[in-house]
Design an enzyme around this catalytic site. Structure first.
Site, PDB file in Angstrom:
ATOM      1  N   GLN A  76       0.848  -1.211   0.000  1.00 46.17           N
ATOM      2  CA  GLN A  76       0.000   0.000   0.000  1.00 46.17           C
ATOM      3  C   GLN A  76       0.880   1.256   0.000  1.00 46.17           C
ATOM      4  OE1 GLN A  76      -2.963   0.851  -0.469  1.00 46.17           O
ATOM      5  NE2 GLN A  76      -4.196  -0.977  -0.233  1.00 46.17           N
ATOM      6  N   SER A  77       1.969   1.224  -0.741  1.00 39.28           N
ATOM      7  CA  SER A  77       2.964   2.292  -0.673  1.00 39.28           C
ATOM      8  C   SER A  77       2.534   3.625  -1.295  1.00 39.28           C
ATOM      9  CB  SER A  77       4.227   1.792  -1.377  1.00 39.28           C
ATOM     10  OG  SER A  77       5.033   2.860  -1.781  1.00 39.28           O
ATOM     11  N   ASN A  78       2.731   4.695  -0.513  1.00 40.68           N
ATOM     12  CA  ASN A  78       2.523   6.057  -1.038  1.00 40.68           C
ATOM     13  C   ASN A  78       3.616   6.419  -2.033  1.00 40.68           C
ATOM     14  OD1 ASN A  78       0.404   6.619   0.889  1.00 40.68           O
ATOM     15  ND2 ASN A  78       2.019   6.780   2.422  1.00 40.68           N
TER      16      ASN A  78
END
Ligand SMILES: Cc1ncc(COP(=O)(O)O)c(C=O)c1O
Length: 347
Positions: A76-78
């Site tokens: 779920q990386s920004n």
């Protein structure tokens, strides 16, 4: 600092980002004056600290004639969102190599950043921790064989060019503070790979500002992180041509607010997310800014700041990471036990 203006840079952010008072939050906590530096409003995708790093990193990718960006991080990386959005804006493809609970992880519901990666048409490859390195090597080889010019961006963009984004942010913040007639005592933010922190420390020291930078680590491991921030500040100073070095005693990191692991939601993080929303209509997330707000709340409660201190809370973005936590946040808000704390997507 002269050299900073001469470095290759591509404009991706709407700057300066606002510096806003948070009087209701300050009042609710009985705390010092709190200002929020809104780097969640950088304007690329859903905003965030990575936009500033990418202005310098993508300029180098363009110079090298890259047509595909290869990078990765957590599921779920920004960072992946910002890197893919920068690549798309600049007309490039993007391959994301993400850590997941199993190789090829593909959940039924696409949510948060994963949905954004999918919508941008990023080529997503998910691997478990032990296999990631091999997937990177295979991906780079495969792209070269097909005649592409892939450009590898290290996770979170925490290399000296990326760090320049936050040296620049410190300059920007300082000029806003001068304009508003405020003296900043502390600057608190969420620290993962330490690139943001390295830039802030370097900028604050090079300009002799007296601003004390506090990093709230998003995973346990203060000592390891301190060492890597020191290294990154010193490498970045050299990159900028500055005769400056920092030691470990100049890096202040608290890892008490991280909880047992990266992305694990704790009561303190949930409280921080809820309080910022209720007092200022400000949205945080349980991974990064929820952790740094939990640190700010914790430090205020233990009397760390003086009443007349001015503390800047750097909002580093990550709004898209809020939604995948809807189940535990709903439970917390209703005073019920959270259904899970360690995210099912974590690798
Ligand atoms: C919202 C947000 N805040 C803070 C950070 C931490 O930045 P750094 O990796 O430079 O320490 C990240 C990194 O992923 C992030 O996404």
């Amino acid at each position: 600092m002269m050299k900073l203006c001469a470095l290759p840079r591509v404009r991706l952010a709407n700057l300066p980002t606002p510096l806003q008072e948070a009087p209701n939050l300050s009042k609710a906590l009985g705390g010092p004056r709190i200002l929020v530096k809104r780097d969640d409003l950088t304007g690329l995708a859903f905003g965030g600290n990575k936009t500033r790093k990418l202005e310098f990193l993508m300029a180098n990718a363009l110079r090298e004639g890259a047509d595909v960006v290869v990078t990765g991080a957590g599921f779920q990386s920004n960072w992946c969102t910002q890197a893919a959005a920068a690549a798309r804006r600049l007309g490039m493809r993007c391959v994301l190599i993400k850590r997941g609970p199993v190789d090829g992880y593909d959940p039924e519901e696409y949510d948060g950043n994963h949905l954004l990666h999918f919508l941008m048409g990023a080529e997503i490859r998910v691997a478990t921790r032990g296999n990631i390195r091999r997937v990177y090597e295979e991906t780079m080889e495969e792209l070269r064989e097909k005649g592409h010019h892939p450009y590898l961006l290290s996770a979170a963009g925490s290399t000296p060019p990326g760090v320049m984004g936050y040296v620049n942010a410190l300059l920007e913040l300082l000029s806003q503070a001068v304009e508003m007639g405020v003296k900043i005592d502390y600057l608190i933010h969420a620290s993962g790979s330490g690139g943001t922190m390295a830039g802030l420390i370097l900028g604050a020291k090079a300009l002799n500002t007296g601003i004390k930078v506090i990093g709230a680590a998003v995973s346990p491991g203060r000592e390891r992180m301190t060492k890597s921030v020191v290294e990154l500040v010193n490498e970045s100073a050299e990159y900028l041509g500055l005769d400056l070095k920092v030691g470990e005693d100049e890096v202040t990191i608290y890892d008490e607010y991280a909880g047992p692991g990266y992305g694990v939601i704790t009561d303190e993080k949930a409280e921080a997310v809820k309080l910022a929303a209720e007092t200022e209509g400000l949205f945080l997330d349980p991974v990064y800014t929820g952790t740094s707000m939990a640190a700010l709340i914790g430090l205020i409660r233990e009397g760390f700041f003086k009443k007349d201190d001015t503390v800047v809370f750097l909002h580093t973005g990550g709004s898209a990471a809020l939604f995948p936590y809807k189940a535990p946040l709903k439970a917390y808000g209703l005073g019920r036990p959270m259904p899970w704390r360690k995210p099912p997507w974590s690798g």
